[in-house]
Design a protein around this motif. Structure first.
Motif, PDB file in Angstrom:
ATOM      1  N   ILE A   1      45.284 -24.915   0.801  1.00 54.93           N
ATOM      2  CA  ILE A   1      45.716 -24.795  -0.663  1.00 54.93           C
ATOM      3  C   ILE A   1      44.386 -24.957  -1.368  1.00 54.93           C
ATOM      4  O   ILE A   1      44.460 -24.692  -2.110  1.00 54.93           O
TER       5      ILE A   1
ATOM      6  N   ARG B   1      46.558 -37.621   3.059  1.00 56.50           N
ATOM      7  CA  ARG B   1      47.553 -37.819   3.023  1.00 56.50           C
ATOM      8  C   ARG B   1      47.211 -39.619   3.938  1.00 56.50           C
ATOM      9  O   ARG B   1      46.460 -38.895   4.826  1.00 56.50           O
TER      10      ARG B   1
ATOM     11  N   MET C   1      43.313 -22.152  -4.799  1.00 63.87           N
ATOM     12  CA  MET C   1      42.773 -22.783  -5.639  1.00 63.87           C
ATOM     13  C   MET C   1      41.487 -21.790  -5.970  1.00 63.87           C
ATOM     14  O   MET C   1      41.472 -21.524  -7.380  1.00 63.87           O
TER      15      MET C   1
ATOM     16  N   ASP D   1      35.954 -34.332  -7.532  1.00 59.99           N
ATOM     17  CA  ASP D   1      37.179 -34.736  -7.124  1.00 59.99           C
ATOM     18  C   ASP D   1      36.731 -35.127  -5.843  1.00 59.99           C
ATOM     19  O   ASP D   1      37.886 -36.165  -5.855  1.00 59.99           O
TER      20      ASP D   1
ATOM     21  N   GLU E   1      36.530 -29.930  -9.644  1.00 56.79           N
ATOM     22  CA  GLU E   1      37.724 -29.437  -8.563  1.00 56.79           C
ATOM     23  C   GLU E   1      36.191 -29.879  -6.700  1.00 56.79           C
ATOM     24  O   GLU E   1      36.675 -30.716  -5.868  1.00 56.79           O
TER      25      GLU E   1
ATOM     26  N   PRO F   1      41.725 -33.269  -1.528  1.00 56.94           N
ATOM     27  CA  PRO F   1      42.404 -33.953  -2.457  1.00 56.94           C
ATOM     28  C   PRO F   1      43.492 -34.150  -2.811  1.00 56.94           C
ATOM     29  O   PRO F   1      44.345 -34.500  -2.958  1.00 56.94           O
ATOM     30  N   LYS F   2      43.514 -33.043  -3.333  1.00 54.62           N
ATOM     31  CA  LYS F   2      45.654 -32.557  -2.921  1.00 54.62           C
ATOM     32  C   LYS F   2      46.451 -32.754  -1.659  1.00 54.62           C
ATOM     33  O   LYS F   2      47.612 -32.803  -1.446  1.00 54.62           O
ATOM     34  N   SER F   3      45.862 -32.419  -1.295  1.00 49.43           N
ATOM     35  CA  SER F   3      46.458 -32.686   0.316  1.00 49.43           C
ATOM     36  C   SER F   3      45.989 -34.174   1.407  1.00 49.43           C
ATOM     37  O   SER F   3      46.905 -34.282   2.521  1.00 49.43           O
TER      38      SER F   3
ATOM     39  N   GLY G   1      40.522 -27.936  -1.065  1.00 50.13           N
ATOM     40  CA  GLY G   1      41.580 -28.651  -0.721  1.00 50.13           C
ATOM     41  C   GLY G   1      42.536 -30.083  -0.565  1.00 50.13           C
ATOM     42  O   GLY G   1      43.360 -30.803  -0.447  1.00 50.13           O
TER      43      GLY G   1
ATOM     44  N   HIS H   1      44.537 -28.429   3.735  1.00 48.41           N
ATOM     45  CA  HIS H   1      43.438 -28.536   2.725  1.00 48.41           C
ATOM     46  C   HIS H   1      42.919 -26.777   2.837  1.00 48.41           C
ATOM     47  O   HIS H   1      42.762 -26.633   1.686  1.00 48.41           O
TER      48      HIS H   1
END
Length: 505
Positions: free
Chosen positions: A343, A328, A347, A260, A257, A324-326, A322, A340
């Protein structure tokens, strides 16, 4: 660091504990040496209270003889399966202390040589010589030994020039690093940890072996890895160890994580910052602020404070996971990372579980700080209102000061004007927090009308309606729309209940 001759070493070791060990070994006619970390720290002039002793023969018998000499002030533990023994000595039992402070632990082991199978860290052990024992040590700086026998008292035995490596600030294995790390992969973590703790560099050949053998870390238990990571996190500059783990490829196996985060995307000429290097800077900033706090308090932190420092650093390490997943792309706003923090907080339990970190209040503390870490920044980016600060202190509770430390550390902007504005607004937030604390903020922020009273007034059972009314009163207090006093709150409660179609009994 300081260099000593054998005569000077003999003088330094002219203390009751070493003389008694010497007597015990000579009476049993066995060679005896103090080894490892104690010797290393002696040259580095670092305090040490754990003493490792290697005996060419039975370490258990020397430990038993020492216990008899010390009497009731010492406690002996024997571990026959491992061929080791430990003597714990109360501080008052040795009048001559020297560089030793507090209670002592002396670990005795017989000299041995080891061999390993490929799928286990557990070695096959057999009796050996001092040379065999030094050959099996992890690093040259930990392979030095000082003889304690009377005839050679204070003589340094340093077959791998560990003293030179100490002088040069180098971490290097005594033998082939590929064999050293493949035999016991935990040594890879120890390699990076020692380099971080001592601010040393890892020898090139040794580092290349870290890269080649990184996949071997998979046979090491999560608990042992977590212990080494925690020690790295508590160094003065945690980024050093974390970056070495990253460079050799271990970090990607342990905490993917984090790795990333090492990406920068550009669109329409607009790029976002590298959140991996930002994270390393934030962890270092937290460590720096803690050291400044210790200087102000003029005292070493106690054990409880040490624990708090560790988990605050973990919160700093994981605060942006959080992103990378958030992430945009929005044409007008550019790159965004909305939610983030939320999120990332979701995690945290999975990461702690996988890494065998504690799944208790410590995990919840880290999760809470990750979840809340954007709140003070949002407040500082806008007008600092009493209402916003009240809500923040209500949600953060006793962890508010830690949250502010994390958020101030999170300001790593290279734009000095923007950075100064944020920090100045943070100062205003802190001032409002202090003012609330002086007024007993818990009493001020908790409405004086309870849930039980609401249920009695409107003949309700525990239900969603009761929760709505309680939250309505709390929001009113937090927003400072009414004073936290009974009469105005009851009036507000009646008004809200009426709008919900509830009748007062």
């Amino acid at each position: 660091m300081r260099l000593y001759s054998d005569a000077e070493l003999a003088e330094i070791l002219d203390q009751d504990i070493f003389r008694l060990i010497s007597e015990a070994a000579d009476e049993l006619s066995v060679e005896c040496y103090v080894v490892g970390g104690y010797v290393r720290d002696l040259f580095l002039e670092r305090p040490s209270k754990d003493i490792d002793v290697v005996v060419v023969g039975s370490g258990i018998e020397v430990a038993k003889r020492l216990k008899r000499k010390l009497g009731h002030g010492a406690h002996l533990s024997v571990f026959k399966n491992f061929g080791t023994a430990q003597v714990k000595i109360a501080p008052s039992n040795l009048p001559s202390r020297g560089r030793l402070e507090g209670a002592l632990e002396v670990e005795f082991v017989g000299a041995r040589k080891e061999s390993y199978s490929h799928d286990s860290r557990k070695p096959h052990v057999e009796d050996g010589t001092l040379e065999d024992d030094q050959n099996r040590r992890d690093f040259t700086i930990n392979a030095m030994a000082i003889c304690l026998n009377r005839a050679r008292y204070g003589e340094l035995v340093d077959p791998f020039n560990g003293l030179y490596d100490l002088e040069d600030g180098i971490i290097r294995t005594p033998l082939d690093p590929d064999i050293t790390f493949s035999d016991d992969p935990l040594r890879m973590m120890r390699c990076v940890r020692f380099a971080a703790q001592l601010n040393f560099f890892i020898d090139d050949e040794t580092f290349e072996a870290l890269e080649r053998n990184r996949d071997r870390i998979k046979i090491v238990s999560g608990e042992r890895i977590a212990d080494e990571l925690n020690k790295m996190m508590m160094t003065d500059k945690p980024s050093k160890g974390l970056y070495d783990l990253y460079r050799c490829g271990l970090l990607a196996l342990l905490i993917p994580e984090l790795t990333d985060l090492d990406i920068v995307e550009t669109r329409n000429g607009r790029a976002h910052k590298n959140n991996f290097y930002h994270t390393l800077e934030v962890v270092d900033n937290v460590a720096k602020s803690e050291r400044a706090g210790e200087r102000e308090s003029e005292g070493a932190p106690d054990e409880e404070h040490e624990d708090y420092r560790l988990w605050l650093r973990w919160a700093a390490l994981l605060h942006d996971i959080g992103k990378p997943k958030s992430k945009r792309w929005e044409p007008r706003a550019g790159w965004t990372f909305h939610n983030h923090n939320y999120i990332g907080a979701k995690m945290i339990p999975g990461i702690f579980r996988r890494m065998k970190l504690p799944m208790d209040a410590k995990m919840k503390y880290v999760q809470k700080l990750v979840d809340l870490h954007m709140r003070p920044i949002v407040i500082a980016d806008e007008e600092v209102t009493d209402s916003a600060v009240r809500r923040l202190i209500n949600d953060a509770g006793e962890d508010i000061d830690d949250l502010m430390t994390l958020c101030e550390a999170d300001i790593t902007s290279k734009n000095e004007v923007r950075k100064a504005r944020f920090l100045d607004n943070f100062r205003m937030v802190r001032e409002k927090l202090e003012a609330l604390k002086e007024k007993d903020y818990r009493r001020l922020l908790q409405p004086v009308v309870s849930g039980n009273e609401i249920m009695e007034m409107f003949h309700l059972q525990p239900s969603r309606e009761v929760g709505i009314l309680k939250q309505y009163l709390k929001d009113a207090v937090l927003d400072n729309r009414v004073p936290n006093e009974r009469e105005p709150l009851i009036a507000l409660l009646r008004e809200k209940a009426h709008s919900m179609g509830l009748q007062e009994g």
